[in-house]
Scaffold this active site. Sequence first.
Site, PDB file in Angstrom:
ATOM      1  N   THR A  41       0.825  -1.205   0.000  1.00 52.62           N
ATOM      2  CA  THR A  41       0.000   0.000   0.000  1.00 52.62           C
ATOM      3  C   THR A  41       0.858   1.254   0.000  1.00 52.62           C
ATOM      4  O   THR A  41       0.582   2.220  -0.702  1.00 52.62           O
ATOM      5  CB  THR A  41      -0.927  -0.001   1.232  1.00 52.62           C
ATOM      6  N   THR A 142       0.983  -8.605   5.809  1.00 52.67           N
ATOM      7  CA  THR A 142      -0.102  -8.216   4.891  1.00 52.67           C
ATOM      8  C   THR A 142      -0.564  -6.779   5.047  1.00 52.67           C
ATOM      9  O   THR A 142      -1.392  -6.309   4.271  1.00 52.67           O
ATOM     10  CB  THR A 142      -1.294  -9.162   5.076  1.00 52.67           C
ATOM     11  N   GLY A 181      -6.330  13.347  10.705  1.00 54.10           N
ATOM     12  CA  GLY A 181      -5.027  12.741  10.927  1.00 54.10           C
ATOM     13  C   GLY A 181      -4.084  13.039   9.782  1.00 54.10           C
ATOM     14  O   GLY A 181      -4.343  13.902   8.937  1.00 54.10           O
ATOM     15  N   TYR A 182      -2.971  12.303   9.726  1.00 48.65           N
ATOM     16  CA  TYR A 182      -1.950  12.550   8.714  1.00 48.65           C
ATOM     17  C   TYR A 182      -2.510  12.440   7.296  1.00 48.65           C
ATOM     18  O   TYR A 182      -2.280  13.325   6.449  1.00 48.65           O
ATOM     19  CB  TYR A 182      -0.809  11.544   8.856  1.00 48.65           C
ATOM     20  N   LEU A 185      -5.066  15.311   6.295  1.00 53.19           N
ATOM     21  CA  LEU A 185      -4.459  16.631   6.160  1.00 53.19           C
ATOM     22  C   LEU A 185      -3.486  16.693   4.982  1.00 53.19           C
ATOM     23  O   LEU A 185      -3.370  17.731   4.317  1.00 53.19           O
ATOM     24  CB  LEU A 185      -3.759  17.025   7.453  1.00 53.19           C
ATOM     25  N   GLU A 186      -2.780  15.604   4.718  1.00 49.07           N
ATOM     26  CA  GLU A 186      -1.858  15.606   3.578  1.00 49.07           C
ATOM     27  C   GLU A 186      -2.620  15.693   2.260  1.00 49.07           C
ATOM     28  O   GLU A 186      -2.320  16.545   1.405  1.00 49.07           O
ATOM     29  CB  GLU A 186      -0.994  14.353   3.605  1.00 49.07           C
ATOM     30  N   LEU A 319       3.173   2.342  10.636  1.00 47.86           N
ATOM     31  CA  LEU A 319       4.108   3.115   9.842  1.00 47.86           C
ATOM     32  C   LEU A 319       4.957   2.179   8.994  1.00 47.86           C
ATOM     33  O   LEU A 319       5.390   1.125   9.475  1.00 47.86           O
ATOM     34  CB  LEU A 319       5.020   3.964  10.732  1.00 47.86           C
ATOM     35  N   ALA A 320       5.218   2.562   7.760  1.00 43.75           N
ATOM     36  CA  ALA A 320       5.963   1.710   6.847  1.00 43.75           C
ATOM     37  C   ALA A 320       7.371   1.414   7.365  1.00 43.75           C
ATOM     38  O   ALA A 320       7.841   0.269   7.314  1.00 43.75           O
ATOM     39  CB  ALA A 320       6.037   2.361   5.466  1.00 43.75           C
ATOM     40  N   HIS A 444      26.676  25.771   9.802  1.00 44.06           N
ATOM     41  CA  HIS A 444      25.946  27.035   9.690  1.00 44.06           C
ATOM     42  C   HIS A 444      26.061  27.561   8.261  1.00 44.06           C
ATOM     43  O   HIS A 444      27.129  27.510   7.666  1.00 44.06           O
ATOM     44  CB  HIS A 444      26.532  28.073  10.654  1.00 44.06           C
TER      45      HIS A 444
END
Length: 465
Positions: A41, A142, A181-182, A185-186, A319-320, A444
């Site tokens: 997925t 799976t 959620g993520y 919103l994405e 999470l992947a 920097h």
Amino acid sequence: METYDLAVIGAGPGGYAAAIRAAQLGMHVACIEKEPECGGTCLRVGCIPSKALLESSERYIEARTQLGGHGVEVEGVHLNLAKMLARKDAVVQKLAGGVALLLKRNQIKRYHGHGRIAGQGRVSVDGPDEGELSATHILIATGSESAGLPGVELDGGRIGTSTEALSYPEVPEYLVIIGAGYIGLELGSVWLRLGAKVTVLEYLPRILPGMDSPLAEEAYKLFLKQSFMFHLGAKVTAARRNGAGCVVEAESADPIHCSHVLLAVGRAPYTQGLGLEAVGVACDKRGRILVNSHYATQAEGIYAIGDAITFADFTPPMLAHKAEEEGIACVERIATGYGHVNYDAIPAVCYTHPELASVGKTEDALKESGIEYRAGTFPFLANGRAQALGETQGIVKVLADAHTDRVLGVHILGPRAGDLIAEAAAAMAFGASSEDIARTCHAHPTLAEALKEAALAVDGRAIHI
């Protein structure tokens, strides 16, 4: 019947990584995947295509509204959605081909079809490569699928999940998203930038559940400025087609008439049809496979990882990259007797603009647990590189144990937060203190200096604010 040391069911990030590591360790490996392409997925209809669209849509809005501030004057900017979607598909195809090549290079036998455990040490394949194979060890990887919601009538088009929202043939006139959620919103950010009106309905009184609440609140304010509309504390009871459009109903609110609906209320484990009951693999009430700390199920020789699992005392995040770590740890333990994942140092990223990234404990969790801590924050507004980029929104927060100074969590809202969090995750993996980060010389001007300054701020020693 072909015999293997390990048979992996699922070729997503967890499955294919586990298969490759097992092959490196000398195992004869098979990998069964029901989709024509490997990658799961995440690669096909998740992480990768969504990030491709996020990048393209961000460049589009930058060309339209932001380049002028850099002295780059652009006229006649137009959206070619078909080309944008084609680029997204090309990225997916290239990476999927790369996964297939990796399997081949590591001499892993790929089976195209639905894998099902047929008995102790046996896996049947239903599909193009139909047949049966035997394996000493079987690993279930799976993954998950989009979770449903009672009353929401998915039609695979105007009312759909993230899969459909990745490929709308035209920009929605009015997109209603169920879930803040993520994922919601994405994808909301993508279509908002491309011209859609976007409303987000969330059951909880806040956005981004699980994220550090002060940072989530700051993100909420920024999203409102981007023209997101939110209805928090909204319990959605129905979503259905209504003529040429859709209607969404929620308790104590007027119905919302819109053109498209995106259901994004989380993920559900994909564990049906795997033959688990026949071999004694136990699942919880949500269908998640119960495993021990070694990813072993109650059935001898059968293991599980990724979105499909839960432990007796906690459920890890879906999470992947977490699944990948679990897959590698699982097969390393099978081969060597040792394998481990540090769940206190698993980063998470929301790829909105600005990005949000987190690793470790939130302030909410520390307060709930009664752990004494010190916090240090630093705004990107005071960072030279952020000023040069014109990306000054957001802050970095470092949370450290009040007595030992060990870093307990790092939370970032700001430019390239998803990249910056890697340093924090590495520091936590090695048990670093905020002093360790503060004493590390950072180049920097870089955005990473904001993390150093936040670490200094834990002890009240930030230099540039």
